[in-house]
Design an enzyme around this catalytic site. Structure first.
Site, PDB file in Angstrom:
ATOM      1  N   ARG A  32       8.672  -5.278  12.225  1.00 23.80           N
ATOM      2  CA  ARG A  32       8.316  -4.636  13.497  1.00 23.80           C
ATOM      3  C   ARG A  32       8.242  -5.624  14.652  1.00 23.80           C
ATOM      4  O   ARG A  32       8.174  -5.236  15.807  1.00 23.80           O
ATOM      5  CB  ARG A  32       7.041  -3.796  13.377  1.00 23.80           C
ATOM      6  CG  ARG A  32       5.832  -4.507  12.883  1.00 23.80           C
ATOM      7  CD  ARG A  32       4.732  -3.526  12.501  1.00 23.80           C
ATOM      8  NE  ARG A  32       4.295  -2.696  13.618  1.00 23.80           N
ATOM      9  CZ  ARG A  32       3.631  -3.149  14.672  1.00 23.80           C
ATOM     10  NH1 ARG A  32       3.332  -4.423  14.755  1.00 23.80           N
ATOM     11  NH2 ARG A  32       3.274  -2.333  15.632  1.00 23.80           N
ATOM     12  N   GLU A  80       0.273 -13.070 -15.163  1.00 27.50           N
ATOM     13  CA  GLU A  80      -0.656 -14.100 -14.669  1.00 27.50           C
ATOM     14  C   GLU A  80      -0.051 -14.919 -13.542  1.00 27.50           C
ATOM     15  O   GLU A  80      -0.680 -15.863 -13.061  1.00 27.50           O
ATOM     16  CB  GLU A  80      -1.087 -15.018 -15.817  1.00 27.50           C
ATOM     17  CG  GLU A  80      -1.688 -14.297 -17.014  1.00 27.50           C
ATOM     18  CD  GLU A  80      -2.763 -13.300 -16.619  1.00 27.50           C
ATOM     19  OE1 GLU A  80      -3.715 -13.703 -15.927  1.00 27.50           O
ATOM     20  OE2 GLU A  80      -2.643 -12.115 -16.990  1.00 27.50           O
ATOM     21  N   PRO A  83      -2.349 -14.513  -4.699  1.00 31.67           N
ATOM     22  CA  PRO A  83      -3.687 -14.555  -4.095  1.00 31.67           C
ATOM     23  C   PRO A  83      -4.127 -15.970  -3.737  1.00 31.67           C
ATOM     24  O   PRO A  83      -5.086 -16.140  -3.000  1.00 31.67           O
ATOM     25  CB  PRO A  83      -4.599 -13.969  -5.184  1.00 31.67           C
ATOM     26  CG  PRO A  83      -3.719 -13.463  -6.254  1.00 31.67           C
ATOM     27  CD  PRO A  83      -2.367 -14.045  -6.082  1.00 31.67           C
ATOM     28  N   ASP A  95       1.892  -3.161  25.367  1.00 35.23           N
ATOM     29  CA  ASP A  95       0.912  -2.850  24.340  1.00 35.23           C
ATOM     30  C   ASP A  95      -0.006  -4.015  24.065  1.00 35.23           C
ATOM     31  O   ASP A  95      -1.216  -3.896  24.124  1.00 35.23           O
ATOM     32  CB  ASP A  95       1.642  -2.542  23.031  1.00 35.23           C
ATOM     33  CG  ASP A  95       1.495  -1.100  22.637  1.00 35.23           C
ATOM     34  OD1 ASP A  95       1.113  -0.317  23.514  1.00 35.23           O
ATOM     35  OD2 ASP A  95       1.778  -0.776  21.486  1.00 35.23           O
TER      36      ASP A  95
END
Ligand code: 4HQ
Length: 258
Positions: free
Chosen positions: A155, A117, A90, A170
């Site tokens: 992708r 942790e 994070p 697209d």
């Protein structure tokens, strides 16, 4: 592209490798996913990967030695250029479509998945070349995040979506679902039936007028972006038509409903 996943739960990945896009890319030879069990790089009888944090406190921290040994084993394999070593955490920079595009240029990516942790800071500082977060929320491990990175990158690999032209079209038409190459939200989509429980499909989509349909879709994409994610509009190249459509959208929003 070769993804090298370092994890204490290699089995976690088995099912996603056998379905959908990742399966197709593996069978097609555009992606190879190698699973490495971190415990194979320990040297004690208990195959220990974690230890208690210096300074005290709750939880456990991944020891540096097994992670360094795993990555150094990969570096020692005869291969081409240097490769990114990505720590999922994070604290990392946010994964965006642009970041996925950068990563897709490499031939090999190492993804380090931690638990508890997190990792000893020396891994983040001296082993990882990149630290990536998939969003501002807390997961129990890096595995799901690594799977997200793999899917987003795969992708974009040449040949994976089959028709290269259709992907380009697209993104030029703003048709990427969600924040695509052109960085705005997608327009709404409808399929049959034309009326469902009294809710109808916008008439323009049934009109067969392709120019009107194109303008309607662009307008709805811009409108959704302006309402939900206005900051995206600051970092996207808008055409003259886009600016005109946005003016109309803003004026209509200011008008009292009648
Ligand atoms: N974690 N994006 C804790 C994440 C995360 C995220 C990964 C939690 C690793 C030990 N990773 N560990 N968000 O929440 O990537």
């Amino acid at each position: 592209m070769v993804f090298e996943i370092i994890t204490i739960f290699p089995d976690f990945f088995r099912s996603i490798l056998e379905h959908g896009l990742l399966k197709r890319a593996r069978v097609g030879g555009q992606a190879e996913i190698r699973l490495h069990d971190l415990r194979d790089f320990t040297d004690d009888r208990h195959r220990t990967v974690d230890d208690r944090p210096f300074g005290g406190g709750p939880g456990m921290v991944f020891k540096p030695e097994p992670l360094f040994r795993a990555v150094e084993t990969l570096k020692a394999e005869p291969s081409g250029e240097a490769f990114p070593v990505i720590l999922l955490s994070p604290q990392g920079r946010l994964l965006t479509q642009a970041v996925a595009g950068e990563l897709a240029r490499h031939q090999r990516l190492v993804l380090l998945c931690a638990r508890y942790e997190g990792v000893d800071e020396r891994v983040a500082e001296h082993l990882a070349t990149d630290e990536l977060s998939i969003g501002d929320y807390v997961l129990s491990g890096g595995e799901l995040a690594a799977a997200v990175v793999m899917e987003a990158v795969t992708r974009l690999l040449p040949g994976v979506l089959g028709n290269e032209e259709s992907r380009e079209q697209d993104s030029f038409s703003g048709g990427e679902s969600t924040v695509g190459a052109h960085g705005i939200l997608d327009c709404p989509h409808y399929t049959r039936p034309p009326e469902f429980r009294g809710w109808t499909v916008p008439e323009v989509l049934l009109s067969g007028n392709h120019e009107e349909i194109r303008r309607w879709r662009r307008r709805r994409a811009l409108e959704k972006t302006w309402r939900r994610r206005p900051n995206l509009l600051a970092s996207v190249a808008l055409s003259d038509e886009d600016r005109k459509l946005l003016e109309e959208i803003k004026n209509a929003a200011l008008e009292p409903a009648r």
